[in-house]
Scaffold this motif. Structure first.
Motif, PDB file in Angstrom:
ATOM      1  N   ARG A 281      43.808  45.229  38.691  1.00  0.00           N
ATOM      2  CA  ARG A 281      43.888  44.508  39.958  1.00  0.00           C
ATOM      3  C   ARG A 281      42.558  44.601  40.722  1.00  0.00           C
ATOM      4  N   GLN A 282      41.970  45.813  40.741  1.00  0.00           N
ATOM      5  CA  GLN A 282      40.695  45.990  41.444  1.00  0.00           C
ATOM      6  C   GLN A 282      39.572  45.231  40.747  1.00  0.00           C
ATOM      7  N   PHE A 283      39.606  45.197  39.402  1.00  0.00           N
ATOM      8  CA  PHE A 283      38.579  44.478  38.646  1.00  0.00           C
ATOM      9  C   PHE A 283      38.633  42.979  38.957  1.00  0.00           C
ATOM     10  N   LEU A 284      39.845  42.405  38.914  1.00  0.00           N
ATOM     11  CA  LEU A 284      39.990  40.977  39.198  1.00  0.00           C
ATOM     12  C   LEU A 284      39.603  40.668  40.646  1.00  0.00           C
ATOM     13  N   GLN A 285      39.987  41.554  41.550  1.00  0.00           N
ATOM     14  CA  GLN A 285      39.658  41.330  42.959  1.00  0.00           C
ATOM     15  C   GLN A 285      38.142  41.302  43.166  1.00  0.00           C
ATOM     16  N   GLU A 286      37.467  42.226  42.508  1.00  0.00           N
ATOM     17  CA  GLU A 286      36.016  42.299  42.658  1.00  0.00           C
ATOM     18  C   GLU A 286      35.337  41.049  42.098  1.00  0.00           C
ATOM     19  N   LYS A 287      35.807  40.589  40.925  1.00  0.00           N
ATOM     20  CA  LYS A 287      35.177  39.436  40.283  1.00  0.00           C
ATOM     21  C   LYS A 287      35.474  38.131  41.019  1.00  0.00           C
ATOM     22  N   LEU A 288      36.691  37.983  41.557  1.00  0.00           N
ATOM     23  CA  LEU A 288      37.065  36.725  42.192  1.00  0.00           C
ATOM     24  C   LEU A 288      36.619  36.647  43.643  1.00  0.00           C
ATOM     25  N   SER A 289      36.353  37.807  44.269  1.00  0.00           N
ATOM     26  CA  SER A 289      35.970  37.809  45.682  1.00  0.00           C
ATOM     27  C   SER A 289      34.642  37.104  45.922  1.00  0.00           C
ATOM     28  N   GLU A 290      33.819  36.966  44.874  1.00  0.00           N
ATOM     29  CA  GLU A 290      32.546  36.265  45.035  1.00  0.00           C
ATOM     30  C   GLU A 290      32.750  34.778  45.308  1.00  0.00           C
ATOM     31  N   HIS A 291      33.884  34.241  44.865  1.00  0.00           N
ATOM     32  CA  HIS A 291      34.106  32.798  44.939  1.00  0.00           C
ATOM     33  C   HIS A 291      35.273  32.407  45.831  1.00  0.00           C
TER      34      HIS A 291
END
Length: 925
Positions: A681-691
């Motif tokens: 969940r933290q990995f996806l949040q970090e990657k998607l938060s850029e966009h």
């Protein structure tokens, strides 16, 4: 010959059953008594049995409700299930028993109500005395004996019971005719001798001048007599009761002995009920209302009544004796008939069996030959099975060896990965973000290595390849060393971990390199499922009387459900928790290791309160084989690799979550991530938060709440989660008008085509299997949002709603149809607002705004204005109306405001638009 034997046997059976069928009852009567403990109701039952003795073909089913209406209803329903021919019932209470009596009556079963009535006329017949008349006759009798002047103490029955009320009402009416006679005092005896005696004793000292005591039954009359005898031994107060039952301890005897002055005969109606029942069953005339008459029993007629009663009892004894003799004769006749049938059949069988014996010998020879052939085939098949079993064993050994070898092969690259990661961690030039990613890699590599080790150990135990090497060790110091490995985690999470033992030293025999896996695993689980600021308690105790040592590892964490507790030690079982699921291997391996030590491991847990694992190990060494023992083992110290494997999942990255402050940028789209694994969940949040604007939820319950609260532009959900799965979550969202328009991407490690098809059938827009490339996920998100934008453009085009043939879903189409219809039908209503539309559709203002924004790309107010202007444009082209008239027809309050809006939309005023189009028509014409 064989058919002949069967035929003769059938004749014998039919002969025996014919006699038994004659014993079956012609009718079955069910009798439900409200309470059978008092003498009056026992007399009623005796009268019924006495009357039934004249009808041997009738069977009586008797049930005593013991004063419980619910029990009586159940008993009556059971009688109806047994298909009785007629029901006799003395209802405990009128209203509660009415429905079941009506049910029997409506099913065509005759119903006789005895003694007490129900709250309905749906019954066949009623049998009972007139309590009002009994009270009135008692009043007239007493007044006559008092010569029209005197005082009376009335002892009544149970308050509220219909017999007590009716008798008291009749008694009052009778006494009212004699002005010189009045009731000095009334008390309740509750129909019981003891209660009446107590109540009379309380008041008699204040009413010593009474002349007569009138009790509503003979038992209360006897209690009154005993109270008077004790308080006023010389008193000559007359006592009058009700019932006048025969028997050694009943009213007839009391009147005869002079204890009672008189008693009102209250017939039980048992005999009359049976006679009425037989008249109904035999289709003979009967009365619906059978009111039994009463009379006064006193010294003038008591002896005659006793003689009649004794005569009836004597006749009943004679009848029962004659019936017993008839029954004996019937049994003798039946036995003789059966003996004769057996004798005839035996003679015939003796003749037939000779031929059958020859036939059987011939068939036996044939069967033996066939069996010899089958035995040879079975022996061949057994030999084939032995060979196949040997091959299967060899194949299993080969699979096990392959599994062991490939597991060891996994260890080599994992070791290289972890060693390289350690070197990278020592690089001081590494950024915080890179260090965080490397830590996640290290954490999951450790977890994978632990799983491989557990699988190898479990497979060795399963194939009897693993043995234990035990030595005598101090279990307290052994567990203390393991516990110290968790001190750092406990300190960081403020978890109180303690070891409690009354013994300073407790030596038992165990394999230190095996049992440490059990303790490490149980402690790791305790920390994993215990919240910060929690508690983990280890208790060690010795029980010499039972020959065992107990180790209890207890936490106050989230606990387990009853189902999870029952399957806790099952291999690969994963209970539903709010945390990341385990592999389902650790506890199963722990149990097998404890069993190798001849011990046991159990679990006790309560959801939300905590879990306790209890290990028992035998004391002494009698349970250990000599080959398993080793001597002189040194002190146990857990190695660093083992500590790292069991604590890696419990530690965080050690890096601060603080990020450099950046300017807040509003993202165009929002994404909701529903994933129960914290790292993923933290990995996806970090990657998607850029966009995108990112919201997160750890389970399906939180996910549903966030979806309805935030209305995101897209949802990413794991499939396997605690509670509802991702596919179930998708079905809920796609079938709810508030969220049906949101695209959903399912992520799962379940890569079978059938499982992917299940996700697509649940209306998921995309199904992506793990492991996946993050760039692939980003492109999938971008495509779904672009497609949503294309649909939005289509819906906001100039085409009417009815002309659009494709939508993102049936619910979206229905929503837009309803929404557009509400606006169209209220186009002339200048007071139309968002609240009115929300009430009509049944959703909140926020949800309506977000739904319209997601589907149409505009606000609700903008949509209404565009609809009004489109309608105005049509009227300008096709209707001969003034600008002011058109303004009010499209729900705009001011012509000036209308012109301003129209010009902003179409680039010209309404008047210019109308003149231009009129000119074009003239040119074309």
């Amino acid at each position: 010959m064989l058919p002949l034997v069967i035929c003769l046997s059938t004749v014998l059976i039919q002969g025996c059953t014919t006699s038994s069928k004659n014993d079956e009852p012609e009718y079955t009567i069910g009798f439900s008594q409200c309470i059978g403990s008092d003498e009056w109701r026992r007399t009623m039952l005796d009268e019924m049995k006495r009357e039934l003795s004249f009808y041997p073909g009738v069977k009586l089913l008797y049930e005593d409700a013991e004063g419980n209406s619910k029990k009586q209803i159940g008993q009556v329903k059971e009688m109806l299930r047994k298909k009785i021919d007629l029901l006799i019932i003395s209802p405990n209470e009128a209203r509660p028993l009415t429905p079941v009596v009506e049910e029997a009556f409506n099913r065509g079963i005759p119903v006789i109500i005895i003694d007490r009535k129900i709250s309905s006329n749906l019954y066949t017949s009623y049998v009972g005395g007139n309590n009002f008349e009994i009270g009135r006759i008692a009043a007239e009798y007493i007044a006559g004996k008092l010569n029209g002047k005197g005082k009376i103490l009335e002892v009544m029955g149970l308050p509220g019971s219909s017999p007590a009320i009716e008798r008291q009402r009749g008694f009052n009416e009778g006494i009212s005719k004699y002005p010189g006679v009045h009731i000095a005092k009334q008390v309740y005896g509750n129909w019981l001798k003891r209660e009446a005696e107590k109540e009379v004793a309380k008041v008699i000292s204040a009413y010593q001048d009474i002349d007569v005591v009138f009790a509503h039954n003979d038992q209360m009359a006897l209690g009154s007599y005993q109270a008077l005898k004790r308080s006023l031994p010389a008193s000559k107060i007359k006592i009058v009761g009700v019932d006048a039952l025969p028997g050694a301890s009943n009213g007839l005897r009391y009147v005869s002995d002079g204890i009672l002055y008189a008693s009102m005969l209250y017939p039980t109606g048992g005999k009359e009920a049976i006679r009425t029942a037989l008249a109904i069953l035999n289709h003979m005339p009967f009365d619906k209302e059978n009111i039994l008459k009463t009379l006064v029993v006193d010294s003038s007629n008591v002896q005659l009544m006793k003689l009649q009663s004794d005569k009836i009892n004597s006749q009943q004894i004679d009848i029962e004796r004659q019936q017993e003799m008839l029954e004996e004769q019937r049994k003798i006749y039946h036995n003789q008939q059966i003996f004769l049938n057996i004798l005839v059949v035996s003679l015939v069988l003796a003749i037939v069996f000779g031929g059958v014996a020859f036939y059987a010998l011939n068939e036996n020879w044939k069967n033996n030959k066939a069996l010899e052939i089958k035995n040879e085939e079975i022996i061949k098949q057994q030999q084939q099975l032995i060979e196949m079993s040997a091959k299967a064993k060899a194949a299993s050994e080969a699979k096990f060896n392959f599994f062991t070898n490939i597991s060891h092969e996994f260890r080599t690259p994992l070791t290289l990965i972890m060693t390289s990661l350690e070197d990278l961690f020592s690089d001081s030039r590494m950024t915080a973000g890179t260090r965080k990613h490397l830590y996640m890699i290290s954490k999951n590599a450790s977890r994978l290595l632990k799983l491989i080790n557990q699988l190898v150990d479990f497979r060795k135990i399963e194939y009897d390849k693993m043995s234990i090497s035990v030595s005598e060790n101090n279990i307290i110091s052994f567990i203390s060393e393991i516990m110290s490995s968790f001190k750092e985690v406990a300190h960081k999470r403020n978890i109180d971990i303690r070891l409690v033992s009354r013994d300073k030293e407790l030596n038992i025999w165990f394999d230190v390199n095996m049992l440490d896996k059990v303790i490490f695993n149980l402690l790791s689980n305790a920390f994993k499922f215990t919240n910060d600021n929690g508690r983990v308690l280890i208790t060690i105790s010795s029980k010499p009387e039972e020959g065992i040592a107990e180790i209890v590892i207890e936490d106050n964490g989230i606990g387990m459900s009853e189902e999870a507790v029952s399957h806790a030690f099952d291999l690969f079982y994963q209970g539903d928790t709010d945390r990341s699921k385990g592999s389902g291997i650790g506890l199963s391996l722990s149990r097998e290791i404890v069993i190798l030590h001849k011990g046991t491991v159990t679990v006790n847990s309560t959801k939300g309160k905590g879990t306790a694992f209890k290990i028992t190990l035998p004391l002494g060494d009698n349970h250990i084989g000599q080959k398993e023992k080793i001597y002189g083992a040194g002190q146990y110290m857990p190695d660093e690799d083992t500590i790292r494997l069991y604590t890696a999942e419990l530690k965080d990255s050690g890096l601060s979550d603080h990020h450099e402050e950046t300017a807040i940028v509003t993202k165009e789209h929002s994404v909701l991530i529903i994933e129960d694994n914290d790292d993923m969940r933290q990995f996806l949040q970090e990657k998607l938060s850029e966009h995108y604007e990112v919201y997160t939820a750890a389970n399906s319950t939180e996910g549903l709440h966030e979806a309805f609260e935030k209305i995101p532009d897209l949802i990413i959900s794991d499939v396997v989660m605690p509670g509802q799965s991702g596919t179930q979550l998708t079905q809920i969202l796609k079938n709810d008008i508030r969220a049906s328009h949101i695209p959903i991407i399912l992520l799962s490690a379940r890569a079978n085509p059938e499982q992917q098809l299940e996700g697509i059938k649940a209306l998921a827009d995309t199904y992506i299997t793990k492991p996946f490339k993050i760039q692939f996920l980003l492109e999938a998100i971008r495509n779904l949002l672009n497609n949503r934008q294309l649909l939005r453009s289509r819906y906001t085009s100039e085409l009417p709603v009815d002309a659009r043939t494709s939508t993102s879903g049936k619910l979206d189409k229905k929503f837009l149809t309803v929404f557009s219809g509400i606006v169209e039908s209220n186009i002339s209503n200048e007071n139309l607002n968002v609240e009115d539309i929300c009430k009509s559709i049944g959703i909140s203002r926020v949800q309506l705004y977000r739904k319209v924004k997601a589907l149409l790309g505009c606000s609700v107010s903008e949509y209404i204005i565009n609809k009004r202007l489109k309608k105005a444009k049509y009227l300008l082209l096709n209707e001969d109306l003034s600008i002011a008239e058109i303004t009010y027809k499209v729900g705009i309050s001011s012509p000036t405001y209308f012109s301003t809006l129209f010009k902003a939309k179409y680039g010209c005023t309404p008047s210019e638009f109308k003149r231009k189009n009129v000119a074009e028509k003239l040119i074309h014409s």
